[in-house]
Scaffold this motif. Structure first.
Motif, PDB file in Angstrom:
ATOM      1  N   VAL A  28       0.940  -1.197   0.120  1.00 46.01           N
ATOM      2  CA  VAL A  28       0.126   0.129   0.147  1.00 46.01           C
ATOM      3  C   VAL A  28       0.924   1.312   0.073  1.00 46.01           C
ATOM      4  CG1 VAL A  28      -1.668   1.158   1.403  1.00 46.01           C
ATOM      5  CG2 VAL A  28      -1.903  -0.965   1.108  1.00 46.01           C
ATOM      6  N   VAL A  29       1.754   1.335   0.646  1.00 39.13           N
ATOM      7  CA  VAL A  29       2.872   2.508   0.830  1.00 39.13           C
ATOM      8  C   VAL A  29       3.526   2.710  -0.478  1.00 39.13           C
ATOM      9  CG1 VAL A  29       4.891   3.389   1.924  1.00 39.13           C
ATOM     10  CG2 VAL A  29       3.279   2.561   3.214  1.00 39.13           C
ATOM     11  N   SER A  30       3.915   1.557  -1.085  1.00 37.48           N
ATOM     12  CA  SER A  30       4.468   1.664  -2.619  1.00 37.48           C
ATOM     13  C   SER A  30       3.342   2.168  -3.526  1.00 37.48           C
ATOM     14  CB  SER A  30       4.955   0.331  -2.970  1.00 37.48           C
ATOM     15  OG  SER A  30       6.032  -0.209  -2.207  1.00 37.48           O
ATOM     16  N   ARG A  31       2.076   1.648  -3.547  1.00 35.53           N
ATOM     17  CA  ARG A  31       1.140   2.468  -4.274  1.00 35.53           C
ATOM     18  C   ARG A  31       0.799   3.704  -3.870  1.00 35.53           C
ATOM     19  NH1 ARG A  31      -2.930  -1.116  -6.292  1.00 35.53           N
ATOM     20  NH2 ARG A  31      -3.735   1.100  -7.136  1.00 35.53           N
ATOM     21  N   ILE A  32       1.098   4.114  -2.696  1.00 32.77           N
ATOM     22  CA  ILE A  32       0.969   5.545  -2.497  1.00 32.77           C
ATOM     23  C   ILE A  32       1.872   6.500  -2.701  1.00 32.77           C
ATOM     24  CG2 ILE A  32       0.807   7.208  -0.197  1.00 32.77           C
ATOM     25  CD1 ILE A  32      -0.909   4.883   1.286  1.00 32.77           C
ATOM     26  N   PHE A  33       3.182   6.127  -2.668  1.00 35.22           N
ATOM     27  CA  PHE A  33       4.250   6.902  -3.222  1.00 35.22           C
ATOM     28  C   PHE A  33       4.318   6.737  -4.826  1.00 35.22           C
ATOM     29  CE2 PHE A  33       5.466   7.095   0.948  1.00 35.22           C
ATOM     30  CZ  PHE A  33       6.026   8.377   0.903  1.00 35.22           C
ATOM     31  N   ALA A  34       3.467   5.601  -5.514  1.00 38.83           N
ATOM     32  CA  ALA A  34       3.712   5.723  -6.814  1.00 38.83           C
ATOM     33  C   ALA A  34       2.612   6.846  -7.046  1.00 38.83           C
ATOM     34  CB  ALA A  34       3.149   4.454  -7.430  1.00 38.83           C
ATOM     35  N   ALA A  35       1.728   7.002  -6.558  1.00 42.05           N
ATOM     36  CA  ALA A  35       0.754   8.008  -6.866  1.00 42.05           C
ATOM     37  C   ALA A  35       1.176   9.581  -6.580  1.00 42.05           C
ATOM     38  CB  ALA A  35      -0.627   7.795  -5.842  1.00 42.05           C
ATOM     39  N   HIS A  36       1.955   9.666  -5.542  1.00 45.16           N
ATOM     40  CA  HIS A  36       2.598  11.161  -5.199  1.00 45.16           C
ATOM     41  C   HIS A  36       3.539  11.083  -6.331  1.00 45.16           C
ATOM     42  CE1 HIS A  36       0.899  10.900  -1.172  1.00 45.16           C
ATOM     43  NE2 HIS A  36       2.000  10.331  -0.552  1.00 45.16           N
ATOM     44  N   LEU A  37       4.192  10.511  -6.947  1.00 41.29           N
ATOM     45  CA  LEU A  37       5.288  10.546  -7.882  1.00 41.29           C
ATOM     46  C   LEU A  37       4.525  10.880  -9.328  1.00 41.29           C
ATOM     47  CD1 LEU A  37       7.560   7.474  -7.529  1.00 41.29           C
ATOM     48  CD2 LEU A  37       8.288   9.801  -7.416  1.00 41.29           C
ATOM     49  N   THR A  38       3.312  10.538  -9.347  1.00 39.89           N
ATOM     50  CA  THR A  38       2.650  10.807 -10.740  1.00 39.89           C
ATOM     51  C   THR A  38       1.643  12.147 -10.667  1.00 39.89           C
ATOM     52  OG1 THR A  38       0.964   8.969 -10.264  1.00 39.89           O
ATOM     53  CG2 THR A  38       2.918   8.769 -11.698  1.00 39.89           C
ATOM     54  N   GLY A  39       1.215  12.406  -9.267  1.00 35.64           N
ATOM     55  CA  GLY A  39       0.492  13.602  -8.972  1.00 35.64           C
ATOM     56  C   GLY A  39      -0.834  13.120  -9.022  1.00 35.64           C
ATOM     57  N   VAL A  40      -1.273  11.907  -8.722  1.00 35.08           N
ATOM     58  CA  VAL A  40      -2.811  11.563  -8.851  1.00 35.08           C
ATOM     59  C   VAL A  40      -3.323  11.204  -7.299  1.00 35.08           C
ATOM     60  CG1 VAL A  40      -2.671  10.602 -11.380  1.00 35.08           C
ATOM     61  CG2 VAL A  40      -2.427   9.057  -9.436  1.00 35.08           C
ATOM     62  N   ALA A  41      -4.353  11.240  -7.055  1.00 37.05           N
ATOM     63  CA  ALA A  41      -4.839  10.884  -5.982  1.00 37.05           C
ATOM     64  C   ALA A  41      -4.804   9.224  -5.611  1.00 37.05           C
ATOM     65  CB  ALA A  41      -6.283  11.179  -5.551  1.00 37.05           C
ATOM     66  N   HIS A  42      -4.476   8.718  -4.458  1.00 33.73           N
ATOM     67  CA  HIS A  42      -4.128   7.334  -4.270  1.00 33.73           C
ATOM     68  C   HIS A  42      -5.539   6.810  -3.758  1.00 33.73           C
ATOM     69  CE1 HIS A  42      -3.461   8.457  -0.105  1.00 33.73           C
ATOM     70  NE2 HIS A  42      -2.483   9.090  -0.534  1.00 33.73           N
ATOM     71  N   GLY A  43      -6.271   7.322  -3.073  1.00 31.22           N
ATOM     72  CA  GLY A  43      -7.481   6.836  -2.445  1.00 31.22           C
ATOM     73  C   GLY A  43      -7.473   5.952  -1.312  1.00 31.22           C
ATOM     74  N   TYR A  44      -6.327   5.756  -0.846  1.00 24.47           N
ATOM     75  CA  TYR A  44      -6.154   5.226   0.469  1.00 24.47           C
ATOM     76  C   TYR A  44      -6.290   6.148   1.916  1.00 24.47           C
ATOM     77  CZ  TYR A  44      -3.969   1.393  -2.034  1.00 24.47           C
ATOM     78  OH  TYR A  44      -3.915   0.589  -2.796  1.00 24.47           O
ATOM     79  N   ARG A  45      -7.219   5.560   2.798  1.00 24.34           N
ATOM     80  CA  ARG A  45      -7.464   6.317   3.904  1.00 24.34           C
ATOM     81  C   ARG A  45      -6.262   5.986   5.054  1.00 24.34           C
ATOM     82  NH1 ARG A  45     -11.781   4.153   6.288  1.00 24.34           N
ATOM     83  NH2 ARG A  45     -11.822   2.474   4.766  1.00 24.34           N
ATOM     84  N   SER A  46      -5.493   5.075   4.709  1.00 29.03           N
ATOM     85  CA  SER A  46      -4.514   4.688   5.867  1.00 29.03           C
ATOM     86  C   SER A  46      -3.347   3.794   4.905  1.00 29.03           C
ATOM     87  CB  SER A  46      -5.179   3.620   6.603  1.00 29.03           C
ATOM     88  OG  SER A  46      -4.405   2.811   7.231  1.00 29.03           O
ATOM     89  N   ASP A  47      -2.523   3.398   5.900  1.00 32.50           N
ATOM     90  CA  ASP A  47      -1.296   2.640   5.042  1.00 32.50           C
ATOM     91  C   ASP A  47      -1.333   1.247   4.993  1.00 32.50           C
ATOM     92  OD1 ASP A  47      -0.854   2.092   7.847  1.00 32.50           O
ATOM     93  OD2 ASP A  47       1.137   3.042   7.992  1.00 32.50           O
ATOM     94  N   ASN A  48      -2.747   0.902   5.182  1.00 32.61           N
ATOM     95  CA  ASN A  48      -2.967  -0.577   5.127  1.00 32.61           C
ATOM     96  C   ASN A  48      -4.389  -0.588   4.733  1.00 32.61           C
ATOM     97  OD1 ASN A  48      -2.813  -3.449   5.163  1.00 32.61           O
ATOM     98  ND2 ASN A  48      -1.465  -3.316   6.642  1.00 32.61           N
ATOM     99  N   THR A  49      -4.834  -1.812   4.281  1.00 36.99           N
ATOM    100  CA  THR A  49      -6.445  -2.116   3.824  1.00 36.99           C
ATOM    101  C   THR A  49      -7.062  -2.722   5.017  1.00 36.99           C
ATOM    102  OG1 THR A  49      -5.747  -4.082   2.587  1.00 36.99           O
ATOM    103  CG2 THR A  49      -5.979  -2.029   1.372  1.00 36.99           C
ATOM    104  N   ASP A  50      -8.279  -2.455   5.064  1.00 32.16           N
ATOM    105  CA  ASP A  50      -8.837  -3.138   6.063  1.00 32.16           C
ATOM    106  C   ASP A  50      -9.057  -4.621   6.014  1.00 32.16           C
ATOM    107  OD1 ASP A  50      -9.856  -0.530   7.121  1.00 32.16           O
ATOM    108  OD2 ASP A  50     -11.858  -0.588   5.935  1.00 32.16           O
TER     109      ASP A  50
END
Length: 155
Positions: A28-50
């Motif tokens: 999830v953190v990898s996905r979040i930072f991929a979103a940061h790198l591309t400037g798109v919203a990642h949609g995660y509310r936390s650093d893990n999924t429920d």
């Protein structure tokens, strides 16, 4: 992930679940930072999924994310790597890192948690995978194993 998938879900349920949660967090953190790198919203509310994904599902998602990062580093310019990017962490705090720092963070973060999972496996008498950078390089490029003469040391 192969080691986790091979664990008996009943015999080591607590450890298996905790290890899968750690690997999912890392993903999830990898996905979040991929979103940061591309400037798109990642949609995660936390650093893990429920929900904790099944090992096969998580493995496939991680492979897809890994492919994205490999493609990204193949195409990003040195100038872009040096650019600072502002972003917001999932807890609401603001951050700012260069793209190169973000890539380093993703690598180090994943390595840290894979090491944690390795220690958890060893704790239940399962040999952890041989998970080092040197091993990765030699598996990815077997020609590195060719015998050659060492470079002479300058006196």
């Amino acid at each position: 992930m192969e080691k986790l998938a091979g664990l008996d879900p009943r015999r080591n349920a607590r450890e298996r679940h905790a290890a899968l949660r750690l690997m999912n967090h890392s993903h999830v953190v990898s996905r979040i930072f991929a979103a940061h790198l591309t400037g798109v919203a990642h949609g995660y509310r936390s650093d893990n999924t429920d929900e904790t994904p099944a090992p096969a599902e998580l493995c496939a998602a991680m492979a897809e994310c890994d492919r994205w990062y490999l493609d990204y580093v193949e195409t990003v310019s040195e100038q872009r790597l040096a650019e600072p990017v502002a972003f917001t962490f999932t807890d609401g705090d603001r951050g700012r890192m260069t793209r190169q720092e973000m890539l380093s963070h993703v690598v180090l973060h994943g390595s840290y948690h894979r090491g944690e999972v390795g220690r958890m496996l060893a704790g239940i008498a399962v040999s952890p995978p041989w998970d080092t950078y040197a091993v990765h390089l030699h598996r990815a490029e077997p020609s590195r194993r060719l015998r050659s003469e060492p470079e002479p040391l300058d006196a």
